[in-house]
Design a protein around this motif. Structure first.
Motif, PDB file in Angstrom:
ATOM      1  N   PHE A 113       0.828  -1.205   0.000  1.00 12.60           N
ATOM      2  CA  PHE A 113       0.000   0.000   0.000  1.00 12.60           C
ATOM      3  C   PHE A 113       0.864   1.256   0.000  1.00 12.60           C
ATOM      4  O   PHE A 113       0.595   2.222  -0.716  1.00 12.60           O
ATOM      5  CB  PHE A 113      -0.895   0.029   1.244  1.00 12.60           C
ATOM      6  CG  PHE A 113      -2.163  -0.758   1.122  1.00 12.60           C
ATOM      7  CD1 PHE A 113      -2.457  -1.516   0.008  1.00 12.60           C
ATOM      8  CD2 PHE A 113      -3.107  -0.733   2.145  1.00 12.60           C
ATOM      9  CE1 PHE A 113      -3.636  -2.241  -0.096  1.00 12.60           C
ATOM     10  CE2 PHE A 113      -4.291  -1.439   2.061  1.00 12.60           C
ATOM     11  CZ  PHE A 113      -4.554  -2.203   0.935  1.00 12.60           C
ATOM     12  N   SER A 114       1.899   1.253   0.823  1.00  9.54           N
ATOM     13  CA  SER A 114       2.699   2.461   1.030  1.00  9.54           C
ATOM     14  C   SER A 114       3.848   2.597   0.042  1.00  9.54           C
ATOM     15  O   SER A 114       4.248   3.720  -0.292  1.00  9.54           O
ATOM     16  CB  SER A 114       3.264   2.471   2.451  1.00  9.54           C
ATOM     17  OG  SER A 114       4.222   1.423   2.601  1.00  9.54           O
ATOM     18  N   GLY A 115       4.401   1.458  -0.391  1.00 13.66           N
ATOM     19  CA  GLY A 115       5.606   1.505  -1.201  1.00 13.66           C
ATOM     20  C   GLY A 115       6.815   1.975  -0.409  1.00 13.66           C
ATOM     21  O   GLY A 115       7.837   2.334  -0.975  1.00 13.66           O
ATOM     22  N   ASP A 116       6.709   1.929   0.912  1.00 15.39           N
ATOM     23  CA  ASP A 116       7.759   2.439   1.805  1.00 15.39           C
ATOM     24  C   ASP A 116       8.247   1.312   2.716  1.00 15.39           C
ATOM     25  O   ASP A 116       7.502   0.850   3.586  1.00 15.39           O
ATOM     26  CB  ASP A 116       7.201   3.581   2.645  1.00 15.39           C
ATOM     27  CG  ASP A 116       8.214   4.153   3.623  1.00 15.39           C
ATOM     28  OD1 ASP A 116       9.394   3.739   3.585  1.00 15.39           O
ATOM     29  OD2 ASP A 116       7.821   5.010   4.443  1.00 15.39           O
ATOM     30  N   PRO A 117       9.493   0.854   2.552  1.00 16.62           N
ATOM     31  CA  PRO A 117       9.989  -0.225   3.402  1.00 16.62           C
ATOM     32  C   PRO A 117      10.110   0.167   4.872  1.00 16.62           C
ATOM     33  O   PRO A 117      10.243  -0.703   5.738  1.00 16.62           O
ATOM     34  CB  PRO A 117      11.369  -0.542   2.798  1.00 16.62           C
ATOM     35  CG  PRO A 117      11.769   0.696   2.071  1.00 16.62           C
ATOM     36  CD  PRO A 117      10.489   1.296   1.564  1.00 16.62           C
ATOM     37  N   GLU A 118      10.040   1.461   5.176  1.00 18.61           N
ATOM     38  CA  GLU A 118      10.148   1.938   6.555  1.00 18.61           C
ATOM     39  C   GLU A 118       8.793   2.311   7.141  1.00 18.61           C
ATOM     40  O   GLU A 118       8.727   2.907   8.223  1.00 18.61           O
ATOM     41  CB  GLU A 118      11.078   3.155   6.619  1.00 18.61           C
ATOM     42  CG  GLU A 118      12.488   2.894   6.123  1.00 18.61           C
ATOM     43  CD  GLU A 118      13.203   1.844   6.958  1.00 18.61           C
ATOM     44  OE1 GLU A 118      12.932   1.776   8.183  1.00 18.61           O
ATOM     45  OE2 GLU A 118      14.009   1.091   6.389  1.00 18.61           O
ATOM     46  N   VAL A 119       7.716   1.974   6.458  1.00 16.97           N
ATOM     47  CA  VAL A 119       6.388   2.368   6.915  1.00 16.97           C
ATOM     48  C   VAL A 119       6.129   1.828   8.327  1.00 16.97           C
ATOM     49  O   VAL A 119       6.514   0.699   8.662  1.00 16.97           O
ATOM     50  CB  VAL A 119       5.297   1.878   5.941  1.00 16.97           C
ATOM     51  CG1 VAL A 119       5.224   0.356   5.913  1.00 16.97           C
ATOM     52  CG2 VAL A 119       3.937   2.466   6.310  1.00 16.97           C
ATOM     53  N   GLN A 121      13.238  -3.689  -2.040  1.00 18.76           N
ATOM     54  CA  GLN A 121      13.292  -3.171  -0.668  1.00 18.76           C
ATOM     55  C   GLN A 121      12.116  -3.664   0.156  1.00 18.76           C
ATOM     56  O   GLN A 121      12.262  -3.975   1.350  1.00 18.76           O
ATOM     57  CB  GLN A 121      13.305  -1.643  -0.703  1.00 18.76           C
ATOM     58  CG  GLN A 121      14.580  -1.046  -1.280  1.00 18.76           C
ATOM     59  CD  GLN A 121      14.509   0.480  -1.334  1.00 18.76           C
ATOM     60  OE1 GLN A 121      13.460   1.066  -1.570  1.00 18.76           O
ATOM     61  NE2 GLN A 121      15.650   1.125  -1.102  1.00 18.76           N
ATOM     62  N   LEU A 122      10.946  -3.756  -0.462  1.00 16.85           N
ATOM     63  CA  LEU A 122       9.764  -4.236   0.253  1.00 16.85           C
ATOM     64  C   LEU A 122       9.926  -5.708   0.618  1.00 16.85           C
ATOM     65  O   LEU A 122       9.526  -6.134   1.717  1.00 16.85           O
ATOM     66  CB  LEU A 122       8.511  -4.038  -0.601  1.00 16.85           C
ATOM     67  CG  LEU A 122       8.182  -2.596  -1.015  1.00 16.85           C
ATOM     68  CD1 LEU A 122       6.856  -2.553  -1.774  1.00 16.85           C
ATOM     69  CD2 LEU A 122       8.122  -1.660   0.195  1.00 16.85           C
ATOM     70  N   VAL A 123      10.489  -6.486  -0.290  1.00 19.49           N
ATOM     71  CA  VAL A 123      10.734  -7.900  -0.001  1.00 19.49           C
ATOM     72  C   VAL A 123      11.680  -8.032   1.190  1.00 19.49           C
ATOM     73  O   VAL A 123      11.439  -8.827   2.109  1.00 19.49           O
ATOM     74  CB  VAL A 123      11.311  -8.620  -1.236  1.00 19.49           C
ATOM     75  CG1 VAL A 123      11.765 -10.032  -0.869  1.00 19.49           C
ATOM     76  CG2 VAL A 123      10.268  -8.683  -2.353  1.00 19.49           C
TER      77      VAL A 123
END
Length: 301
Positions: free
Chosen positions: A54-60, A222-224
């Protein structure tokens, strides 16, 4: 497809901690995503993947308990949960441990059903209840279980009522039967924990396609990495449900291990035979193989 929303057409799952009637207060949106699983089958893992996509942010900051709430559990007032959901301006996701035949079905929202070898889920649940600082399950899961009460209740418990919250085998089988009955719908998809473990990148790519989400290849990488077991365990306060709030004795212990075969050398031959009898009585060989080992049967060897 016909939308099913009338509670009279749904099974009632009413446990000591959970109540699927709470779903009647949820105003479903067409792009909602529901993560529907028996406990300890990869629920938090799949929710985290959804949050990352949803965010595309690995640090969410996932904050799953608040941002992707478990609707069935009675810990929070449902009116407060419903108001918070209605106020969300972004795409939403919610969690349920209720089988699909107890949930409101929408023609457009997507239902992600995740399963795991029932014995792995059971032994993971044993660890889980010891990590909760409240005696909710001591009757079913006594700490000193020299008489094998825990496994007997796992085999004997029913799919509904109080037993629902203690996750007996019958509840896992009901989950699978209810999900499989709807698997021909384009918005109901079954995943398996073993497949997620073997190919996390493929799992995330598949889910992104189902949800219509695209990110550049470097972002997906990065998400993986963010969704790996080691990263989630190393950052347990961030990824565990209600992490950092004392809900568990140890947030890191929530991510105890991502291994399979937890039951090996821990059950007697009689216990394994009783499990086999129940599985064979309720499942075809093909369904049993998938429920236990996912899309690859190599692990069964």
């Amino acid at each position: 497809m016909q939308e099913i929303s009338d509670v009279t057409q749904r099974k009632l799952y009413l446990g000591a901690l959970t109540d699927n009637r709470r779903w009647d207060m949820v105003n479903i949106r067409p792009d909602d995503v529901f993560v529907v699983t028996p406990p300890k089958c990869g629920t938090t893992w799949m929710q985290t993947i959804v949050a990352l996509l949803f965010s595309g942010d690995p640090e969410v900051e996932t904050e799953l308990s608040v941002k992707m709430p478990w609707i069935d559990i009675r810990i929070r007032e449902m009116s407060e949960v419903a108001d918070r959901l209605d106020a969300m301006q972004h795409r939403r996701s919610m969690k349920s441990h209720t089988p699909m035949d107890g949930l409101p079905l929408d023609d457009h929202a997507h239902y992600i059903c995740v399963f795991r070898h029932p014995l792995d889920a059971h032994f993971s649940y044993r660890k889980h209840v010891r990590n909760i600082p409240l005696p909710w399950f001591d009757m079913w899961y006594p700490e000193d279980d020299t008489d094998g009460i825990t496994f007997r209740r796992f085999l004997d418990g029913g799919a509904e009522g109080f037993d629902t919250d203690a996750m007996p085998l019958a509840h896992i089988l009901r989950h699978y039967e209810a999900a499989k009955a709807l698997a021909d719908r384009p918005n109901v998809t079954l995943f398996h924990y073993a497949d997620m473990t073997r190919d996390l990148a493929g799992t995330i790519d598949r889910l992104a396609g189902l949800l219509g989400i695209t990110h550049p290849a470097p972002v997906m990488e990065q998400l993986v990495q963010a969704a790996t077991f080691d990263n989630m365990k190393d950052n347990a306060e961030r990824f565990a449900p209600s992490g950092g709030k004392g809900f568990f004795k140890s947030d890191a212990e929530f991510f105890h291990s991502a291994t399979s075969g937890k039951w090996r050398n821990k059950l007697t031959e009689a216990e394994l035979a009783a499990y086999d009898d129940m599985m064979n009585a309720h499942m075809s060989p093909t369904d049993r193989t998938w429920l236990e080992y996912g899309s690859s049967v190599k692990a069964a060897a």
